[in-house]
Every structure is written in structure tokens, then in C-alpha cells.
Design an enzyme around this catalytic site. Structure first.
Site, mmCIF file in Angstrom:
data_model
loop_
_atom_site.group_PDB
_atom_site.id
_atom_site.type_symbol
_atom_site.label_atom_id
_atom_site.label_comp_id
_atom_site.label_asym_id
_atom_site.label_seq_id
_atom_site.Cartn_x
_atom_site.Cartn_y
_atom_site.Cartn_z
ATOM 1 N N LYS A 11 0.928 -1.218 -0.026
ATOM 2 C CA LYS A 11 0.002 -0.070 -0.034
ATOM 3 C C LYS A 11 0.683 1.327 0.026
ATOM 4 O O LYS A 11 2.122 1.295 0.271
ATOM 5 C CB LYS A 11 -0.800 -0.156 1.326
ATOM 6 C CG LYS A 11 -1.898 -1.212 1.127
ATOM 7 C CD LYS A 11 -2.944 -0.842 2.446
ATOM 8 C CE LYS A 11 -3.987 -2.232 2.281
ATOM 9 N NZ LYS A 11 -5.139 -1.985 3.165
ATOM 10 N N TYR A 51 -12.305 -1.728 -4.247
ATOM 11 C CA TYR A 51 -12.740 -2.015 -2.733
ATOM 12 C C TYR A 51 -14.277 -1.816 -2.689
ATOM 13 O O TYR A 51 -15.015 -1.535 -1.826
ATOM 14 C CB TYR A 51 -12.143 -0.910 -1.830
ATOM 15 C CG TYR A 51 -10.781 -1.265 -1.381
ATOM 16 C CD1 TYR A 51 -10.543 -2.526 -0.556
ATOM 17 C CD2 TYR A 51 -9.695 -0.677 -1.801
ATOM 18 C CE1 TYR A 51 -9.534 -2.795 -0.244
ATOM 19 C CE2 TYR A 51 -8.464 -0.986 -1.338
ATOM 20 C CZ TYR A 51 -8.219 -2.174 -0.500
ATOM 21 O OH TYR A 51 -7.099 -2.564 0.132
ATOM 22 N N PHE A 59 -15.613 3.113 6.803
ATOM 23 C CA PHE A 59 -14.353 3.611 6.220
ATOM 24 C C PHE A 59 -14.147 3.598 4.798
ATOM 25 O O PHE A 59 -13.089 4.075 4.526
ATOM 26 C CB PHE A 59 -13.346 2.717 7.129
ATOM 27 C CG PHE A 59 -13.632 1.390 6.811
ATOM 28 C CD1 PHE A 59 -12.985 0.792 5.552
ATOM 29 C CD2 PHE A 59 -14.375 0.418 7.802
ATOM 30 C CE1 PHE A 59 -13.312 -0.701 5.232
ATOM 31 C CE2 PHE A 59 -14.526 -1.031 7.323
ATOM 32 C CZ PHE A 59 -13.910 -1.545 6.461
ATOM 33 N N THR A 93 -5.463 -7.475 10.551
ATOM 34 C CA THR A 93 -5.723 -6.185 9.611
ATOM 35 C C THR A 93 -5.219 -4.700 10.525
ATOM 36 O O THR A 93 -4.728 -3.730 10.194
ATOM 37 C CB THR A 93 -7.391 -5.977 9.241
ATOM 38 O OG1 THR A 93 -7.588 -6.968 8.921
ATOM 39 C CG2 THR A 93 -7.415 -4.798 8.679
ATOM 40 N N ARG A 104 2.577 -6.792 8.876
ATOM 41 C CA ARG A 104 1.992 -5.553 9.386
ATOM 42 C C ARG A 104 2.595 -5.122 10.680
ATOM 43 O O ARG A 104 2.588 -4.032 10.985
ATOM 44 C CB ARG A 104 0.462 -5.806 9.431
ATOM 45 C CG ARG A 104 0.042 -5.726 8.038
ATOM 46 C CD ARG A 104 -1.706 -5.891 8.115
ATOM 47 N NE ARG A 104 -2.585 -6.045 6.770
ATOM 48 C CZ ARG A 104 -3.299 -6.706 6.733
ATOM 49 N NH1 ARG A 104 -3.862 -7.603 7.189
ATOM 50 N NH2 ARG A 104 -4.127 -6.217 5.381
ATOM 51 N N ASN A 114 -2.218 0.219 6.573
ATOM 52 C CA ASN A 114 -1.801 -1.268 7.029
ATOM 53 C C ASN A 114 -0.803 -1.962 6.458
ATOM 54 O O ASN A 114 -0.681 -3.349 6.221
ATOM 55 C CB ASN A 114 -2.822 -1.928 7.488
ATOM 56 C CG ASN A 114 -3.695 -2.506 6.448
ATOM 57 O OD1 ASN A 114 -3.537 -2.046 5.297
ATOM 58 N ND2 ASN A 114 -4.648 -3.480 6.908
ATOM 59 N N HIS A 117 -2.030 -5.344 1.438
ATOM 60 C CA HIS A 117 -3.606 -5.977 1.331
ATOM 61 C C HIS A 117 -3.429 -7.626 1.143
ATOM 62 O O HIS A 117 -2.273 -7.622 0.346
ATOM 63 C CB HIS A 117 -4.463 -5.355 0.158
ATOM 64 C CG HIS A 117 -5.333 -6.270 -0.144
ATOM 65 N ND1 HIS A 117 -6.717 -6.349 0.473
ATOM 66 C CD2 HIS A 117 -5.662 -7.167 -1.246
ATOM 67 C CE1 HIS A 117 -7.497 -7.125 -0.170
ATOM 68 N NE2 HIS A 117 -6.922 -7.547 -1.016
ATOM 69 N N GLU A 128 -9.546 -10.241 -7.849
ATOM 70 C CA GLU A 128 -8.566 -9.110 -7.497
ATOM 71 C C GLU A 128 -7.496 -9.175 -8.540
ATOM 72 O O GLU A 128 -7.027 -8.113 -8.886
ATOM 73 C CB GLU A 128 -8.247 -9.135 -6.214
ATOM 74 C CG GLU A 128 -9.265 -8.776 -5.171
ATOM 75 C CD GLU A 128 -8.969 -8.944 -3.539
ATOM 76 O OE1 GLU A 128 -9.892 -8.475 -2.749
ATOM 77 O OE2 GLU A 128 -7.701 -9.256 -3.248
HETATM 78 P P1 CMP Z 1 -7.623 -4.529 3.387
HETATM 79 O O1 CMP Z 1 -7.083 -6.029 3.675
HETATM 80 O O2 CMP Z 1 -7.002 -3.677 2.316
HETATM 81 O O3 CMP Z 1 -9.062 -4.625 3.220
HETATM 82 C C1 CMP Z 1 -9.768 -3.559 3.298
HETATM 83 C C2 CMP Z 1 -9.297 -2.355 4.103
HETATM 84 O O4 CMP Z 1 -10.189 -1.495 4.824
HETATM 85 C C3 CMP Z 1 -8.318 -2.811 5.397
HETATM 86 O O5 CMP Z 1 -7.355 -3.640 4.656
HETATM 87 C C4 CMP Z 1 -7.925 -1.772 6.189
HETATM 88 O O6 CMP Z 1 -6.817 -1.007 5.720
HETATM 89 C C5 CMP Z 1 -9.126 -0.670 5.935
HETATM 90 N N1 CMP Z 1 -10.065 -0.522 7.183
HETATM 91 C C6 CMP Z 1 -10.017 0.586 7.653
HETATM 92 N N2 CMP Z 1 -10.805 0.512 8.663
HETATM 93 C C7 CMP Z 1 -11.268 -0.903 8.774
HETATM 94 C C8 CMP Z 1 -12.085 -1.372 9.921
HETATM 95 N N3 CMP Z 1 -12.731 -1.131 10.770
HETATM 96 N N4 CMP Z 1 -12.317 -2.878 9.494
HETATM 97 C C9 CMP Z 1 -11.516 -3.458 8.423
HETATM 98 N N5 CMP Z 1 -10.779 -2.711 7.446
HETATM 99 C C10 CMP Z 1 -10.703 -1.513 7.880
#
Ligand code: CMP
Length: 139
Positions: A11, A51, A59, A93, A104, A114, A117, A128
Site C-alpha cells: 500500500k 474496494y 471507512f 488487519t 503488518r 496497514n 492487502h 482481484e
Molecule cells: P485490506 O485488507 O486492504 O481490506 C480493506 C481495508 O480497509 C483494510 O485492509 C484496512 O486497511 C481498511 N480498514 C479501515 N478501517 C477498517 C475496519 N474498521 N475494519 C476493516 N478494515 C478497515
């Protein structure tokens, strides 16, 4: 049955902070083969499309803004049990809950920024990967 492929993005936070090389090293050391890879910058429209599954989540707007804020590295990875093993390699996550040694835990700052992905299912890994790569870009 589990397939042998998953999809990842390094990211914008991790790219900006110079962690691309270290993260790719961890991925390869974790036993994953890189099948396809691309350095690119998502528009807000493309990030929103990627997404779209999270469209109703609170979010979503921040996620789209963040993911289109700078370049990313997208890749398809191959390993037996790829989806599950990659999620173990990257950790929770929320980086504050990610186990020591996970990507992470080492490179991420917040749940938004984070670092990486990882697909959450074989079906999403396929969708994806197809979002970024044609058949001619996989080796
Ligand atoms: P990712 O695995 O890329 O998938 C969705 C992304 O949303 C996740 O990583 C996080 O970076 C972001 N995100 C932000 N807030 C939240 C949340 N509360 N729960 C899950 N994902 C979140």
C-alpha cells in the site's frame, strides 16, 4: 478446495516509507513465488472499484482516499494454501493486533495505513488478480 494463488498490494504508506524491498523479501522468504507484479498508482475511481465490496462500510471514503494517495505494488503470488498462508504472513488487519514478525507488525502504522492487502478468499484472489493483470502478464 484451496487454490494455490493469492493477490496482494503493497500500500501507499509502505511504498512511501521505503519498505517495498523488505516486504518483497519477506514474501519470497515466506515461500511465495511472484506470478505477476506491477508498480502503479490507482485513481480514486479505480480504488473505489477495487474496494466496492466495502462500499457500505463507514471507512470506505477514507480507504479510497488513502489507496489513491500514492503508488502501490500489486502482485499475484503462488504457494500451496496461498490465501491462508499469506494472511498469516501479513498478520491482523489492525497492526496493533498483528503478531510479532508479521509484515503488518513490522511495517504498518494504523488500520488504514496497514502496509499490505491480502485476499480473504480464493474467489476474491481470482477477482482481484484479474482487476490488475491480463493472461499475458502472468509468468
Ligand atoms: P485490506 O485488507 O486492504 O481490506 C480493506 C481495508 O480497509 C483494510 O485492509 C484496512 O486497511 C481498511 N480498514 C479501515 N478501517 C477498517 C475496519 N474498521 N475494519 C476493516 N478494515 C478497515
Amino acid at each position: 478446495m484451496a487454490t494455490n494463488r493469492t493477490f496482494t498490494m503493497i500500500k501507499p504508506d509502505a511504498v512511501k516509507n521505503g519498505h517495498t524491498g523488505a516486504i518483497l523479501n519477506d514474501i519470497i522468504a515466506g515461500g511465495f513465488k511472484i506470478v505477476a507484479m506491477k508498480y502503479t498508482h490507482l485513481s480514486a475511481e479505480k480504488a473505489g472499484e477495487f474496494y466496492a465490496v466495502h462500499k457500505e462500510r463507514p471507512f470506505y471514503g477514507e480507504l479510497v482516499d488513502f489507496m489513491s494517495s500514492g503508488p502501490i505494488v500489486a502482485a499475484i503470488l503462488e504457494k500451496e494454501n496461498a490465501v491462508e498462508d499469506f494472511r498469516k504472513l501479513i498478520g491482523h488487519t489492525d497492526p496493533s493486533k498483528a503478531e510479532p514478525g508479521t509484515i503488518r507488525n513490522k511495517y504498518a502504522k494504523s488500520i488504514d495505513a496497514n502496509a499490505v492487502h491480502g485476499s480473504d478468499s480464493d474467489e476474491n484472489a481470482e477477482i482481484e488478480g484479474n482487476f490488475y493483470f491480463s493472461a499475458f502478464e502472468r509468468f
